[in-house]
Design a protein around this motif. Structure first.
Motif, mmCIF file in Angstrom:
data_model
loop_
_atom_site.group_PDB
_atom_site.id
_atom_site.type_symbol
_atom_site.label_atom_id
_atom_site.label_comp_id
_atom_site.label_asym_id
_atom_site.label_seq_id
_atom_site.Cartn_x
_atom_site.Cartn_y
_atom_site.Cartn_z
ATOM 1 N N ASP A 62 -8.944 21.213 3.944
ATOM 2 C CA ASP A 62 -10.220 20.526 3.729
ATOM 3 C C ASP A 62 -10.845 20.926 2.397
ATOM 4 O OD1 ASP A 62 -10.006 19.200 6.141
ATOM 5 O OD2 ASP A 62 -11.344 20.573 7.221
ATOM 6 N N TYR A 63 -10.789 22.215 2.092
ATOM 7 C CA TYR A 63 -11.352 22.702 0.829
ATOM 8 C C TYR A 63 -10.617 22.076 -0.359
ATOM 9 C CZ TYR A 63 -13.016 25.806 -2.793
ATOM 10 O OH TYR A 63 -13.570 26.287 -3.950
ATOM 11 N N ASN A 64 -9.284 22.043 -0.301
ATOM 12 C CA ASN A 64 -8.501 21.448 -1.391
ATOM 13 C C ASN A 64 -8.804 19.964 -1.542
ATOM 14 O OD1 ASN A 64 -7.252 23.826 -2.135
ATOM 15 N ND2 ASN A 64 -5.420 23.441 -0.915
ATOM 16 N N GLU A 65 -8.915 19.264 -0.425
ATOM 17 C CA GLU A 65 -9.214 17.828 -0.495
ATOM 18 C C GLU A 65 -10.621 17.579 -1.037
ATOM 19 O OE1 GLU A 65 -8.359 16.545 3.498
ATOM 20 O OE2 GLU A 65 -6.220 16.280 3.052
ATOM 21 N N LYS A 66 -11.577 18.393 -0.612
ATOM 22 C CA LYS A 66 -12.947 18.255 -1.095
ATOM 23 C C LYS A 66 -13.017 18.464 -2.611
ATOM 24 C CE LYS A 66 -16.705 21.169 -1.098
ATOM 25 N NZ LYS A 66 -17.277 22.379 -0.616
ATOM 26 N N ASN A 67 -12.199 19.379 -3.117
ATOM 27 C CA ASN A 67 -12.179 19.672 -4.544
ATOM 28 C C ASN A 67 -11.154 18.859 -5.316
ATOM 29 O OD1 ASN A 67 -14.237 21.803 -4.963
ATOM 30 N ND2 ASN A 67 -13.041 22.781 -3.366
ATOM 31 N N GLU A 68 -10.571 17.867 -4.646
ATOM 32 C CA GLU A 68 -9.633 16.926 -5.264
ATOM 33 C C GLU A 68 -8.477 17.626 -5.972
ATOM 34 O OE1 GLU A 68 -12.134 14.397 -7.665
ATOM 35 O OE2 GLU A 68 -13.017 13.452 -5.891
ATOM 36 N N ILE A 69 -7.895 18.613 -5.283
ATOM 37 C CA ILE A 69 -6.721 19.310 -5.809
ATOM 38 C C ILE A 69 -5.538 18.348 -5.729
ATOM 39 C CG2 ILE A 69 -5.206 21.324 -5.544
ATOM 40 C CD1 ILE A 69 -8.169 21.991 -6.279
#
Length: 148
Positions: A62-69
């Motif tokens: 979720d964190y990676n997706e939120k930060n558009e990794i």
């Protein structure tokens, strides 16, 4: 003379405002990194069960997706220099190391069903050089016999 004085005061205030903005932004980012590190590092302090590991994996995704990794062609997140989080898992029954995306793609429910009572420990963690934020965690399944 009075105009020059007012102009200098205004320029000084603008410079102070700009410096203050960047300082406050830096402090905010540092606090966010520390909070995120506390969340993830708490999983490394002791052994955790499979359901907790799955929760940690879901948080990282979720964190990676939120930060558009960005992702590679296999659907794995590509580590960057500032804010990506990657987790690898090593199971006892396999010599292969599985990335968090492979576990998540099989489904959280299935993983919890099969590994809920199994124990894992974090044996490696890395941090981003630029931000000090958690970058990588490596979890290994613990042999039940080791605990006795």
């Amino acid at each position: 003379m009075k105009k020059n004085y007012i102009t200098l005061v205004i320029l000084f205030l603008i410079v102070v405002a700009i410096i203050s903005y960047f300082f406050i932004s830096y402090i905010k980012l540092d606090n966010q990194a520390k909070q995120l590190n506390r969340e993830f590092e708490s999983k490394c302090e002791s052994e955790i069960v499979g359901s907790t590991l799955m929760t940690t994996i879901n948080k990282a995704i979720d964190y990676n997706e939120k930060n558009e990794i960005e992702k590679d062609s296999k659907g794995s997140f590509i580590a960057n220099e500032t804010n990506s989080i990657n987790i690898d898992i090593k199971f006892l029954e396999s010599d292969k190391v599985f990335p968090m995306e492979a576990i998540a793609s099989l489904g959280s429910e299935e993983f919890v069903k099969n590994y809920n009572s199994r124990t894992f420990k974090c044996s490696k963690k890395e941090y981003h050089n630029l931000t000090g934020q958690i970058k990588y965690m490596y979890f290994e399944e613990v042999d039940i016999l080791e605990n006795n």
